[in-house]
Scaffold this active site. Structure first.
Site, PDB file in Angstrom:
ATOM      1  N   GLU A  52     -11.403 -12.266 -30.356  1.00  0.00           N
ATOM      2  CA  GLU A  52     -11.318 -13.128 -29.174  1.00  0.00           C
ATOM      3  C   GLU A  52      -9.856 -13.359 -28.828  1.00  0.00           C
ATOM      4  O   GLU A  52      -9.058 -13.722 -29.693  1.00  0.00           O
ATOM      5  CB  GLU A  52     -12.024 -14.457 -29.441  1.00  0.00           C
ATOM      6  CG  GLU A  52     -11.929 -15.464 -28.334  1.00  0.00           C
ATOM      7  CD  GLU A  52     -12.350 -14.941 -26.973  1.00  0.00           C
ATOM      8  OE1 GLU A  52     -11.546 -15.054 -26.018  1.00  0.00           O
ATOM      9  OE2 GLU A  52     -13.471 -14.414 -26.833  1.00  0.00           O
ATOM     10  N   ASP A  79      -6.137  -9.444 -28.411  1.00  0.00           N
ATOM     11  CA  ASP A  79      -6.771  -8.703 -27.328  1.00  0.00           C
ATOM     12  C   ASP A  79      -7.498  -7.505 -27.921  1.00  0.00           C
ATOM     13  O   ASP A  79      -6.943  -6.777 -28.749  1.00  0.00           O
ATOM     14  CB  ASP A  79      -5.710  -8.250 -26.316  1.00  0.00           C
ATOM     15  CG  ASP A  79      -6.335  -7.749 -25.035  1.00  0.00           C
ATOM     16  OD1 ASP A  79      -6.833  -6.606 -25.042  1.00  0.00           O
ATOM     17  OD2 ASP A  79      -6.338  -8.501 -24.052  1.00  0.00           O
ATOM     18  N   ASP A 102     -15.990  -8.991 -19.164  1.00  0.00           N
ATOM     19  CA  ASP A 102     -15.616  -9.208 -17.769  1.00  0.00           C
ATOM     20  C   ASP A 102     -15.721  -7.876 -17.037  1.00  0.00           C
ATOM     21  O   ASP A 102     -15.068  -6.904 -17.421  1.00  0.00           O
ATOM     22  CB  ASP A 102     -14.182  -9.732 -17.701  1.00  0.00           C
ATOM     23  CG  ASP A 102     -13.785 -10.210 -16.311  1.00  0.00           C
ATOM     24  OD1 ASP A 102     -14.383  -9.732 -15.315  1.00  0.00           O
ATOM     25  OD2 ASP A 102     -12.873 -11.048 -16.222  1.00  0.00           O
ATOM     26  N   LYS A 106     -13.813  -6.467  -8.578  1.00  0.00           N
ATOM     27  CA  LYS A 106     -13.037  -6.057  -7.411  1.00  0.00           C
ATOM     28  C   LYS A 106     -12.401  -4.689  -7.662  1.00  0.00           C
ATOM     29  O   LYS A 106     -11.915  -4.411  -8.759  1.00  0.00           O
ATOM     30  CB  LYS A 106     -11.950  -7.081  -7.092  1.00  0.00           C
ATOM     31  CG  LYS A 106     -12.500  -8.404  -6.619  1.00  0.00           C
ATOM     32  CD  LYS A 106     -11.390  -9.368  -6.282  1.00  0.00           C
ATOM     33  CE  LYS A 106     -11.975 -10.702  -5.837  1.00  0.00           C
ATOM     34  NZ  LYS A 106     -10.933 -11.684  -5.572  1.00  0.00           N
ATOM     35  N   ASP A 138     -24.376  -7.949 -17.239  1.00  0.00           N
ATOM     36  CA  ASP A 138     -25.229  -8.389 -16.129  1.00  0.00           C
ATOM     37  C   ASP A 138     -24.820  -7.699 -14.840  1.00  0.00           C
ATOM     38  O   ASP A 138     -25.418  -7.932 -13.800  1.00  0.00           O
ATOM     39  CB  ASP A 138     -25.103  -9.907 -15.945  1.00  0.00           C
ATOM     40  CG  ASP A 138     -23.765 -10.296 -15.341  1.00  0.00           C
ATOM     41  OD1 ASP A 138     -22.734  -9.799 -15.835  1.00  0.00           O
ATOM     42  OD2 ASP A 138     -23.732 -11.068 -14.369  1.00  0.00           O
TER      43      ASP A 138
END
Length: 193
Positions: A52, A79, A102, A106, A138
């Site tokens: 994390e 990271d 994530d 965009k 998702d």
């Protein structure tokens, strides 16, 4: 929390958990640690490392593990684009989980997406022969792109992942998105020799 003595060399499995023979599972982007903690509680014979980037979340994983008396769960604050290719032990991970990363939806942010050919090669190197990579998201477009990228590497065999195949707790993000009516897509891969 796991704090490596040297961030510029690969870790040995025993430096993460000193339990010879215990399978090591890694959760990339652990969030609040719900998945890591539930898996560690359910499977005390396995070791679980959550990677994390955010310090507060990594500390939260450590607190949850201590409160529940779990010695088989740790967090590494780093990271994942560095930890997976440069720190994880070669051939030392039995399962690697990438759950609801994530999607950087965009177009101008696509370069930030985690699943790229170089990350796939790093996962292949970290997994033991026959080790598994489990992926959930998702975001339909990110799912399609990620699965196509993984397949294109030729490093993994895609395997079936039935709903009731094994115990698999939902992450905090997964629960949030399901409550919003989103669909979670998943894929499971096995490392080729």
């Amino acid at each position: 929390m796991l704090i490596p003595a040297d961030y510029f060399r690969r870790l040995e499995k025993a430096e993460i958990f000193d339990r010879p023979g215990a399978p090591l599972e890694v959760d990339v982007g652990s969030g609040d640690g719900t998945f890591v903690i539930e898996m560690a509680a359910r499977f005390p014979e396995r070791d679980f490392l959550g990677i994390e980037r955010l310090l507060g979340r990594a500390r939260k994983i450590g607190r949850k593990a201590r409160r529940r008396g779990l010695t088989n769960a740790k967090a590494l604050r780093l990271d994942s684009t560095y930890a997976v290719p440069y720190l994880l032990p070669l051939g030392g991970v039995s399962r690697l989980h990438v759950l609801c990363p994530d999607p950087w939806p965009k177009k101008k942010h696509e370069r930030h997406r985690l699943i790229k050919p170089e990350f796939c090669a790093a996962v292949h190197a970290a997994l033991e022969p026959g080790g598994e990579w489990l992926f959930k998201t998702d975001h339909p477009e990110y799912y399609d792109e990620s699965v196509a990228t993984i397949r294109a590497t030729g490093l993994f065999d895609e395997i079936d992942w039935p709903e009731d195949a094994f115990f698999y707790p939902q992450t905090d993000f997964e629960l949030q998105w399901l409550a919003e009516g989103r669909t979670i897509q998943r894929a499971r891969f096995r490392r080729k020799a």
